[in-house]
Design a protein around this motif. Structure first.
Motif, PDB file in Angstrom:
ATOM      1  N   ILE A 122      38.539 -19.262 -22.335  1.00 20.65           N
ATOM      2  CA  ILE A 122      37.171 -19.024 -21.593  1.00 20.65           C
ATOM      3  C   ILE A 122      36.224 -18.653 -22.789  1.00 20.65           C
ATOM      4  O   ILE A 122      35.936 -17.670 -22.931  1.00 20.65           O
ATOM      5  CB  ILE A 122      37.124 -18.203 -20.444  1.00 20.65           C
ATOM      6  N   HIS A 123      35.638 -19.645 -23.280  1.00 14.81           N
ATOM      7  CA  HIS A 123      34.323 -19.479 -24.082  1.00 14.81           C
ATOM      8  C   HIS A 123      33.020 -19.516 -23.374  1.00 14.81           C
ATOM      9  O   HIS A 123      32.029 -19.303 -23.804  1.00 14.81           O
ATOM     10  CB  HIS A 123      34.353 -20.449 -25.220  1.00 14.81           C
ATOM     11  N   ASP A 124      33.056 -20.471 -22.125  1.00 18.63           N
ATOM     12  CA  ASP A 124      31.856 -20.610 -21.448  1.00 18.63           C
ATOM     13  C   ASP A 124      32.042 -20.209 -19.848  1.00 18.63           C
ATOM     14  O   ASP A 124      32.887 -21.092 -19.400  1.00 18.63           O
ATOM     15  CB  ASP A 124      31.265 -21.830 -21.791  1.00 18.63           C
ATOM     16  N   LEU A 125      31.432 -19.345 -19.611  1.00 14.46           N
ATOM     17  CA  LEU A 125      31.906 -18.697 -18.013  1.00 14.46           C
ATOM     18  C   LEU A 125      31.399 -20.020 -17.099  1.00 14.46           C
ATOM     19  O   LEU A 125      32.072 -20.046 -15.991  1.00 14.46           O
ATOM     20  CB  LEU A 125      31.214 -17.562 -17.885  1.00 14.46           C
ATOM     21  N   ARG A 126      30.278 -20.329 -17.226  1.00 13.05           N
ATOM     22  CA  ARG A 126      29.642 -21.266 -16.499  1.00 13.05           C
ATOM     23  C   ARG A 126      30.598 -22.417 -16.046  1.00 13.05           C
ATOM     24  O   ARG A 126      30.556 -23.061 -15.201  1.00 13.05           O
ATOM     25  CB  ARG A 126      28.320 -21.869 -16.662  1.00 13.05           C
ATOM     26  N   THR A 127      31.221 -23.156 -17.246  1.00 14.28           N
ATOM     27  CA  THR A 127      32.115 -24.307 -17.106  1.00 14.28           C
ATOM     28  C   THR A 127      33.153 -23.795 -16.374  1.00 14.28           C
ATOM     29  O   THR A 127      33.925 -24.394 -15.710  1.00 14.28           O
ATOM     30  CB  THR A 127      32.493 -24.602 -18.652  1.00 14.28           C
ATOM     31  N   PHE A 128      33.997 -22.689 -16.880  1.00 12.60           N
ATOM     32  CA  PHE A 128      35.008 -22.069 -15.995  1.00 12.60           C
ATOM     33  C   PHE A 128      34.785 -21.909 -14.575  1.00 12.60           C
ATOM     34  O   PHE A 128      35.509 -22.344 -13.567  1.00 12.60           O
ATOM     35  CB  PHE A 128      35.266 -20.797 -16.742  1.00 12.60           C
ATOM     36  N   ALA A 129      33.692 -21.417 -14.115  1.00 11.70           N
ATOM     37  CA  ALA A 129      33.073 -21.272 -12.847  1.00 11.70           C
ATOM     38  C   ALA A 129      33.077 -22.504 -12.204  1.00 11.70           C
ATOM     39  O   ALA A 129      33.764 -22.627 -10.935  1.00 11.70           O
ATOM     40  CB  ALA A 129      32.049 -20.342 -12.775  1.00 11.70           C
ATOM     41  N   ALA A 130      32.456 -23.719 -12.976  1.00 12.53           N
ATOM     42  CA  ALA A 130      32.289 -24.511 -12.250  1.00 12.53           C
ATOM     43  C   ALA A 130      33.872 -25.685 -11.961  1.00 12.53           C
ATOM     44  O   ALA A 130      34.092 -26.041 -10.818  1.00 12.53           O
ATOM     45  CB  ALA A 130      31.557 -25.677 -12.967  1.00 12.53           C
ATOM     46  N   GLN A 131      34.854 -25.388 -12.964  1.00  5.04           N
ATOM     47  CA  GLN A 131      35.990 -25.804 -12.941  1.00  5.04           C
ATOM     48  C   GLN A 131      37.123 -25.100 -11.679  1.00  5.04           C
ATOM     49  O   GLN A 131      37.488 -25.675 -10.847  1.00  5.04           O
ATOM     50  CB  GLN A 131      36.848 -25.809 -14.294  1.00  5.04           C
ATOM     51  N   MET A 132      36.692 -23.565 -11.694  1.00  5.03           N
ATOM     52  CA  MET A 132      37.422 -22.997 -10.520  1.00  5.03           C
ATOM     53  C   MET A 132      36.729 -23.260  -9.266  1.00  5.03           C
ATOM     54  O   MET A 132      37.716 -23.455  -8.297  1.00  5.03           O
ATOM     55  CB  MET A 132      37.450 -21.775 -10.902  1.00  5.03           C
ATOM     56  N   LYS A 133      35.483 -23.635  -9.057  1.00  2.00           N
ATOM     57  CA  LYS A 133      34.991 -23.998  -7.917  1.00  2.00           C
ATOM     58  C   LYS A 133      35.567 -25.156  -7.320  1.00  2.00           C
ATOM     59  O   LYS A 133      36.082 -25.224  -6.279  1.00  2.00           O
ATOM     60  CB  LYS A 133      33.457 -24.038  -7.958  1.00  2.00           C
ATOM     61  N   ALA A 134      35.829 -26.217  -8.369  1.00  2.00           N
ATOM     62  CA  ALA A 134      36.331 -27.627  -7.759  1.00  2.00           C
ATOM     63  C   ALA A 134      37.967 -27.414  -7.800  1.00  2.00           C
ATOM     64  O   ALA A 134      38.337 -28.128  -6.680  1.00  2.00           O
ATOM     65  CB  ALA A 134      35.955 -28.312  -9.088  1.00  2.00           C
ATOM     66  N   GLN A 135      38.427 -26.801  -8.346  1.00  2.91           N
ATOM     67  CA  GLN A 135      39.961 -26.532  -8.481  1.00  2.91           C
ATOM     68  C   GLN A 135      40.596 -25.804  -7.178  1.00  2.91           C
ATOM     69  O   GLN A 135      41.503 -26.060  -6.647  1.00  2.91           O
ATOM     70  CB  GLN A 135      40.514 -26.187  -9.632  1.00  2.91           C
ATOM     71  N   GLN A 136      40.017 -24.403  -7.001  1.00  4.27           N
ATOM     72  CA  GLN A 136      40.478 -23.589  -6.240  1.00  4.27           C
ATOM     73  C   GLN A 136      39.392 -22.910  -5.228  1.00  4.27           C
ATOM     74  O   GLN A 136      39.879 -22.044  -4.194  1.00  4.27           O
ATOM     75  CB  GLN A 136      41.150 -22.312  -6.923  1.00  4.27           C
ATOM     76  N   GLY A 137      38.193 -23.675  -5.330  1.00  6.51           N
ATOM     77  CA  GLY A 137      37.119 -22.866  -4.350  1.00  6.51           C
ATOM     78  C   GLY A 137      36.421 -21.603  -4.729  1.00  6.51           C
ATOM     79  O   GLY A 137      35.786 -20.984  -3.912  1.00  6.51           O
ATOM     80  N   ASP A 139      34.437 -18.819  -6.165  1.00  9.09           N
ATOM     81  CA  ASP A 139      32.843 -18.596  -6.669  1.00  9.09           C
ATOM     82  C   ASP A 139      32.698 -17.387  -7.498  1.00  9.09           C
ATOM     83  O   ASP A 139      32.818 -16.288  -7.154  1.00  9.09           O
ATOM     84  CB  ASP A 139      31.991 -18.026  -5.150  1.00  9.09           C
ATOM     85  N   VAL A 140      32.757 -17.933  -8.989  1.00 15.55           N
ATOM     86  CA  VAL A 140      32.958 -17.070  -9.942  1.00 15.55           C
ATOM     87  C   VAL A 140      31.465 -16.562 -10.144  1.00 15.55           C
ATOM     88  O   VAL A 140      30.310 -17.352 -10.517  1.00 15.55           O
ATOM     89  CB  VAL A 140      33.676 -17.447 -11.223  1.00 15.55           C
ATOM     90  N   ALA A 141      31.234 -15.117 -10.475  1.00 14.51           N
ATOM     91  CA  ALA A 141      29.813 -15.002 -10.758  1.00 14.51           C
ATOM     92  C   ALA A 141      29.532 -15.103 -12.184  1.00 14.51           C
ATOM     93  O   ALA A 141      30.231 -14.760 -12.995  1.00 14.51           O
ATOM     94  CB  ALA A 141      29.863 -13.071 -10.528  1.00 14.51           C
ATOM     95  N   THR A 142      28.500 -15.668 -12.488  1.00 14.81           N
ATOM     96  CA  THR A 142      28.260 -16.025 -13.763  1.00 14.81           C
ATOM     97  C   THR A 142      26.839 -15.152 -14.380  1.00 14.81           C
ATOM     98  O   THR A 142      26.431 -15.352 -15.524  1.00 14.81           O
ATOM     99  CB  THR A 142      27.676 -17.664 -14.033  1.00 14.81           C
ATOM    100  N   SER A 143      26.410 -14.364 -13.378  1.00 12.43           N
ATOM    101  CA  SER A 143      25.002 -13.614 -13.861  1.00 12.43           C
ATOM    102  C   SER A 143      25.495 -12.393 -14.371  1.00 12.43           C
ATOM    103  O   SER A 143      24.633 -11.721 -15.035  1.00 12.43           O
ATOM    104  CB  SER A 143      23.980 -13.588 -12.629  1.00 12.43           C
ATOM    105  N   GLY A 144      26.577 -11.810 -14.203  1.00 11.80           N
ATOM    106  CA  GLY A 144      26.929 -10.457 -14.796  1.00 11.80           C
ATOM    107  C   GLY A 144      27.850 -10.530 -15.791  1.00 11.80           C
ATOM    108  O   GLY A 144      28.057 -11.680 -16.348  1.00 11.80           O
ATOM    109  N   GLY A 145      28.315  -9.544 -16.250  1.00 12.95           N
ATOM    110  CA  GLY A 145      29.123  -9.421 -17.432  1.00 12.95           C
ATOM    111  C   GLY A 145      30.451  -9.797 -17.305  1.00 12.95           C
ATOM    112  O   GLY A 145      30.975  -9.555 -15.969  1.00 12.95           O
ATOM    113  N   TRP A 146      31.405 -10.083 -18.118  1.00 13.64           N
ATOM    114  CA  TRP A 146      32.580 -10.558 -18.058  1.00 13.64           C
ATOM    115  C   TRP A 146      33.271 -10.304 -19.619  1.00 13.64           C
ATOM    116  O   TRP A 146      32.323  -9.991 -20.534  1.00 13.64           O
ATOM    117  CB  TRP A 146      32.889 -11.960 -17.859  1.00 13.64           C
TER     118      TRP A 146
END
Length: 169
Positions: A122-137, A139-146
């Protein structure tokens, strides 16, 4: 004076920096601000030209967005495996609650530790979040730290926050 070329800056151009302001000049001469997918589509169709203002310490610089493909990759309009670290496939994801994260059962988000057994990073959290939303539903937080940990070249473990109700498995 002609604007500078964003393409000449290559991957170092700050397409997604918070301080980069986009200006779109439409074919009828109308000028609007912003960017995004719609502006990209109009620029590709030749209905407008995109420019970026990049503020410096003492002055701002005007750039023409002359590599629309790179603009699209930077903004996630087109997938870029090199930039995101993520292939376009169903990820083999293992997760567990992070013992060092937020533990309040009233929090809508749960801190989780994630490993990807598919070889992606994971280099880009927004891309991972979108993929995980589509694949497993999820809701990954993208506004905070990771963050991530692990040896270079080895499997990485990622710490991120996911809405509790969206987690399954």
């Amino acid at each position: 004076m002609e604007p500078r070329s964003a393409a000449a800056a290559g991957k170092d151009f700050p397409y997604t920096a918070r301080t980069t302001c986009y200006v779109e000049v439409h074919e009828d001469g109308t000028v609007t601000h912003g960017g995004g997918h719609a502006a990209y589509e109009r620029a590709v169709a030749g209905k407008s030209r995109l420019f970026a203002v990049w503020p410096g310490e003492w002055s701002s610089h005007l750039f023409v967005i002359d590599d629309l493909d790179e603009y699209a990759k930077a903004h996630g309009i087109k997938h870029d495996e090199e930039r995101t670290g993520l292939k376009e496939h169903v990820h083999d994801v293992q997760w567990e609650p992070n013992p060092y994260g937020e533990s309040s059962p009233r929090s809508p988000y749960l801190s989780v530790s994630v490993t990807l057994d598919c070889g992606c990073e994971i280099h880009d959290l927004r891309t991972f979040a979108a993929q995980m939303k589509a694949q497993q539903g999820w809701d990954v937080a993208t506004s905070g730290g990771w963050g991530s940990s692990g040896a270079p070249g080895g499997k990485r473990e990622y710490s991120l926050r996911v809405r509790r109700r969206s987690l399954t498995g």
